[in-house]
Write a protein that holds these residues in place. Structure first.
Motif, PDB file in Angstrom:
ATOM      1  N   LYS A   1     -20.885  -0.937  26.736  1.00 17.94           N
ATOM      2  CA  LYS A   1     -20.682  -2.376  26.877  1.00 17.94           C
ATOM      3  C   LYS A   1     -21.821  -3.080  27.617  1.00 17.94           C
ATOM      4  O   LYS A   1     -22.090  -4.254  27.340  1.00 17.94           O
ATOM      5  N   ILE A   2     -22.490  -2.384  28.545  1.00 16.67           N
ATOM      6  CA  ILE A   2     -23.457  -3.123  29.357  1.00 16.67           C
ATOM      7  C   ILE A   2     -24.849  -2.501  29.441  1.00 16.67           C
ATOM      8  O   ILE A   2     -25.792  -3.192  29.846  1.00 16.67           O
ATOM      9  N   ALA A   3     -25.021  -1.247  29.075  1.00 16.46           N
ATOM     10  CA  ALA A   3     -26.322  -0.601  29.288  1.00 16.46           C
ATOM     11  C   ALA A   3     -27.331  -1.004  28.215  1.00 16.46           C
ATOM     12  O   ALA A   3     -26.999  -1.161  27.037  1.00 16.46           O
ATOM     13  N   ASP A   4     -28.577  -1.181  28.634  1.00 16.33           N
ATOM     14  CA  ASP A   4     -29.685  -1.362  27.699  1.00 16.33           C
ATOM     15  C   ASP A   4     -30.183  -0.001  27.209  1.00 16.33           C
ATOM     16  O   ASP A   4     -30.456   0.180  26.030  1.00 16.33           O
ATOM     17  N   ARG A   5     -30.308   0.931  28.147  1.00 12.40           N
ATOM     18  CA  ARG A   5     -30.680   2.310  27.822  1.00 12.40           C
ATOM     19  C   ARG A   5     -29.789   3.255  28.617  1.00 12.40           C
ATOM     20  O   ARG A   5     -29.116   2.847  29.567  1.00 12.40           O
ATOM     21  N   ALA A   6     -29.816   4.529  28.239  1.00  6.34           N
ATOM     22  CA  ALA A   6     -28.952   5.499  28.918  1.00  6.34           C
ATOM     23  C   ALA A   6     -29.519   6.898  28.771  1.00  6.34           C
ATOM     24  O   ALA A   6     -30.381   7.170  27.921  1.00  6.34           O
ATOM     25  N   ALA A   7     -29.032   7.781  29.635  1.00  8.94           N
ATOM     26  CA  ALA A   7     -29.300   9.212  29.519  1.00  8.94           C
ATOM     27  C   ALA A   7     -27.963   9.934  29.565  1.00  8.94           C
ATOM     28  O   ALA A   7     -27.003   9.457  30.170  1.00  8.94           O
ATOM     29  N   ILE A   8     -27.905  11.079  28.910  1.00  8.38           N
ATOM     30  CA  ILE A   8     -26.715  11.934  28.961  1.00  8.38           C
ATOM     31  C   ILE A   8     -27.078  13.185  29.745  1.00  8.38           C
ATOM     32  O   ILE A   8     -28.060  13.864  29.435  1.00  8.38           O
ATOM     33  N   ILE A   9     -26.280  13.478  30.786  1.00 13.54           N
ATOM     34  CA  ILE A   9     -26.490  14.676  31.594  1.00 13.54           C
ATOM     35  C   ILE A   9     -25.293  15.609  31.406  1.00 13.54           C
ATOM     36  O   ILE A   9     -24.138  15.182  31.466  1.00 13.54           O
ATOM     37  N   VAL A  10     -25.587  16.881  31.155  1.00 12.31           N
ATOM     38  CA  VAL A  10     -24.549  17.905  30.964  1.00 12.31           C
ATOM     39  C   VAL A  10     -24.970  19.147  31.733  1.00 12.31           C
ATOM     40  O   VAL A  10     -26.099  19.629  31.579  1.00 12.31           O
ATOM     41  N   ASN A  11     -24.103  19.642  32.596  1.00 12.16           N
ATOM     42  CA  ASN A  11     -24.386  20.862  33.372  1.00 12.16           C
ATOM     43  C   ASN A  11     -25.734  20.802  34.084  1.00 12.16           C
ATOM     44  O   ASN A  11     -26.500  21.766  34.091  1.00 12.16           O
ATOM     45  N   GLY A  12     -26.022  19.639  34.683  1.00 15.12           N
ATOM     46  CA  GLY A  12     -27.229  19.515  35.486  1.00 15.12           C
ATOM     47  C   GLY A  12     -28.516  19.402  34.710  1.00 15.12           C
ATOM     48  O   GLY A  12     -29.607  19.552  35.275  1.00 15.12           O
TER      49      GLY A  12
ATOM     50  N   ARG B   1     -30.521  21.415  37.009  1.00 13.40           N
ATOM     51  CA  ARG B   1     -31.340  22.442  36.368  1.00 13.40           C
ATOM     52  C   ARG B   1     -32.547  21.872  35.622  1.00 13.40           C
ATOM     53  O   ARG B   1     -33.249  22.595  34.931  1.00 13.40           O
ATOM     54  N   GLY B   2     -32.749  20.565  35.747  1.00 14.67           N
ATOM     55  CA  GLY B   2     -33.850  19.926  35.026  1.00 14.67           C
ATOM     56  C   GLY B   2     -33.438  18.549  34.536  1.00 14.67           C
ATOM     57  O   GLY B   2     -33.231  18.347  33.342  1.00 14.67           O
ATOM     58  N   VAL B   3     -33.326  17.630  35.472  1.00  9.03           N
ATOM     59  CA  VAL B   3     -32.920  16.259  35.147  1.00  9.03           C
ATOM     60  C   VAL B   3     -34.160  15.382  35.069  1.00  9.03           C
ATOM     61  O   VAL B   3     -34.976  15.372  35.990  1.00  9.03           O
ATOM     62  N   SER B   4     -34.297  14.661  33.968  1.00  3.97           N
ATOM     63  CA  SER B   4     -35.440  13.769  33.771  1.00  3.97           C
ATOM     64  C   SER B   4     -34.958  12.456  33.163  1.00  3.97           C
ATOM     65  O   SER B   4     -34.119  12.457  32.257  1.00  3.97           O
ATOM     66  N   PHE B   5     -35.476  11.346  33.674  1.00  2.00           N
ATOM     67  CA  PHE B   5     -35.198  10.036  33.087  1.00  2.00           C
ATOM     68  C   PHE B   5     -36.138   9.022  33.725  1.00  2.00           C
ATOM     69  O   PHE B   5     -36.752   9.279  34.758  1.00  2.00           O
TER      70      PHE B   5
ATOM     71  N   LEU C   1     -22.804   6.582  19.126  1.00  2.00           N
ATOM     72  CA  LEU C   1     -22.962   7.178  20.448  1.00  2.00           C
ATOM     73  C   LEU C   1     -21.796   8.104  20.784  1.00  2.00           C
ATOM     74  O   LEU C   1     -21.990   9.140  21.422  1.00  2.00           O
ATOM     75  N   GLU C   2     -20.607   7.749  20.358  1.00  2.00           N
ATOM     76  CA  GLU C   2     -19.446   8.604  20.657  1.00  2.00           C
ATOM     77  C   GLU C   2     -19.620   9.990  20.056  1.00  2.00           C
ATOM     78  O   GLU C   2     -19.394  11.003  20.726  1.00  2.00           O
ATOM     79  N   LYS C   3     -20.055  10.057  18.813  1.00  2.00           N
ATOM     80  CA  LYS C   3     -20.274  11.348  18.162  1.00  2.00           C
ATOM     81  C   LYS C   3     -21.390  12.118  18.853  1.00  2.00           C
ATOM     82  O   LYS C   3     -21.271  13.320  19.116  1.00  2.00           O
ATOM     83  N   THR C   4     -22.479  11.414  19.180  1.00  2.00           N
ATOM     84  CA  THR C   4     -23.603  12.058  19.871  1.00  2.00           C
ATOM     85  C   THR C   4     -23.171  12.619  21.207  1.00  2.00           C
ATOM     86  O   THR C   4     -23.485  13.766  21.559  1.00  2.00           O
ATOM     87  N   TYR C   5     -22.419  11.806  21.959  1.00  2.00           N
ATOM     88  CA  TYR C   5     -21.997  12.224  23.293  1.00  2.00           C
ATOM     89  C   TYR C   5     -21.056  13.431  23.220  1.00  2.00           C
ATOM     90  O   TYR C   5     -21.239  14.422  23.939  1.00  2.00           O
ATOM     91  N   LEU C   6     -20.049  13.364  22.370  1.00  2.00           N
ATOM     92  CA  LEU C   6     -19.080  14.461  22.267  1.00  2.00           C
ATOM     93  C   LEU C   6     -19.738  15.752  21.796  1.00  2.00           C
ATOM     94  O   LEU C   6     -19.379  16.844  22.251  1.00  2.00           O
ATOM     95  N   THR C   7     -20.710  15.632  20.933  1.00  2.00           N
ATOM     96  CA  THR C   7     -21.432  16.825  20.469  1.00  2.00           C
ATOM     97  C   THR C   7     -22.180  17.478  21.621  1.00  2.00           C
ATOM     98  O   THR C   7     -22.175  18.707  21.791  1.00  2.00           O
TER      99      THR C   7
ATOM    100  N   ALA D   1     -30.318  13.941  26.671  1.00  2.00           N
ATOM    101  CA  ALA D   1     -30.900  12.884  25.830  1.00  2.00           C
ATOM    102  C   ALA D   1     -31.169  11.656  26.675  1.00  2.00           C
ATOM    103  O   ALA D   1     -30.522  11.427  27.692  1.00  2.00           O
ATOM    104  N   GLN D   2     -32.146  10.860  26.230  1.00  2.00           N
ATOM    105  CA  GLN D   2     -32.444   9.566  26.827  1.00  2.00           C
ATOM    106  C   GLN D   2     -32.771   8.622  25.667  1.00  2.00           C
ATOM    107  O   GLN D   2     -33.549   8.978  24.789  1.00  2.00           O
ATOM    108  N   PHE D   3     -32.159   7.431  25.656  1.00  3.86           N
ATOM    109  CA  PHE D   3     -32.271   6.602  24.463  1.00  3.86           C
ATOM    110  C   PHE D   3     -31.942   5.140  24.774  1.00  3.86           C
ATOM    111  O   PHE D   3     -31.326   4.814  25.786  1.00  3.86           O
ATOM    112  N   SER D   4     -32.339   4.270  23.855  1.00  2.00           N
ATOM    113  CA  SER D   4     -31.922   2.876  23.863  1.00  2.00           C
ATOM    114  C   SER D   4     -30.581   2.792  23.142  1.00  2.00           C
ATOM    115  O   SER D   4     -30.384   3.446  22.099  1.00  2.00           O
ATOM    116  N   LEU D   5     -29.680   1.997  23.650  1.00  2.00           N
ATOM    117  CA  LEU D   5     -28.366   1.869  23.005  1.00  2.00           C
ATOM    118  C   LEU D   5     -28.507   1.285  21.605  1.00  2.00           C
ATOM    119  O   LEU D   5     -27.685   1.575  20.721  1.00  2.00           O
ATOM    120  N   GLU D   6     -29.531   0.492  21.378  1.00  2.50           N
ATOM    121  CA  GLU D   6     -29.729  -0.099  20.053  1.00  2.50           C
ATOM    122  C   GLU D   6     -30.110   0.937  19.000  1.00  2.50           C
ATOM    123  O   GLU D   6     -29.923   0.702  17.805  1.00  2.50           O
TER     124      GLU D   6
END
Length: 230
Positions: A193-204, A20-24, A218-224, A208-213
């Motif tokens: 454990k291994i990513a430098d950056r990441a994006a979170i996709i939910v329902n297509g 529905r609108g994936v960007s990264f 991240l757990e709280k952000t992801y679960l929210t 969010a897109q961010f640096s792990l640093e």
């Protein structure tokens, strides 16, 4: 220049809007985690990004170009489910890949050495291997032609803890050798454990897109974002 640029990607399958609108965007020589729960649209995103599925909207650029046959000379792909011939031996499978890609046969051994696949198992049929060994051979087939970019769909899925550690170490090694790695996962700790950056996709949709640093919890952000309990 980014290695991958995806903007507002949309895709319908079976009358349903899956994306529905994936960007990264994925930078050169980084490990990028594409994180989301099962059914979020990760595999559809990968297939559409590669041009294996026709997009219904948005834009995709790999190495600055629209996806086409030419890009596959510069990238390697491993999907969640193994696609090598189960009845062929490890060497037969990789020699076939080398032949198709017009590579020298000595590159087969080099690829197996890179993924630390023991020589004593080279003559075994693919279906006789453990899940972790199969994943190593699949990764060897993906790097045999020395690609700049690796795209991996759930590379840790179904692996036991020892195999996960081995694959994780291999991906870090390949990144340090100058390769760019994009991998999807529903497993938050693996991305951490291994990513430098990441994006979170939910329902297509990319949430969010961010640096792990830059993310304190991240757990709280992801679960929210996925609707769980932080």
């Amino acid at each position: 220049m980014n290695v991958i640029e995806v903007k507002d990607l949309r895709k319908r399958l079976g009358g349903r809007e899956i994306l529905r609108g994936v960007s990264f965007n994925v930078g050169r020589e980084e490990i990028y985690g594409f994180l989301g729960p099962n059914g979020a649209g990760k595999t559809t995103t990968i297939r559409t990004t590669l041009g294996l599925l026709r997009k219904d909207g948005g834009s995709v650029r790999i190495f600055g170009e629209e996806p086409g046959r030419g890009i596959f000379k510069r990238l390697g792909v491993v999907f969640e489910y193994e696609v090598l011939n189960p009845d062929w031996t490890v060497l037969e499978n990789l020699r076939f890949v080398a032949y198709v890609r017009d590579r020298d046969m000595d590159e087969v051994e080099a690829a197996l050495d890179t993924v630390e696949f023991s020589k004593e198992h080279w003559g075994k049929r693919f279906k006789e291997l453990s899940k972790g060994m199969k994943r190593k051979v699949s990764l060897a087939s993906a790097i045999l032609h020395d690609p700049e970019l690796l795209i991996l769909d759930e590379p840790m899925s179904g692996l036991d803890p020892t195999a996960q550690v081995e694959v994780r170490r291999l991906l870090l090694k390949l990144r340090d050798e100058g390769k760019t790695i994009f991998f999807s996962s529903h497993n938050l700790p693996e991305v951490q454990k291994i990513a430098d950056r990441a994006a979170i996709i939910v329902n297509g949709t990319t949430r969010a897109q961010f640096s792990l640093e830059d993310v304190e919890d991240l757990e709280k952000t992801y679960l929210t974002m996925v609707g769980g309990s932080p």
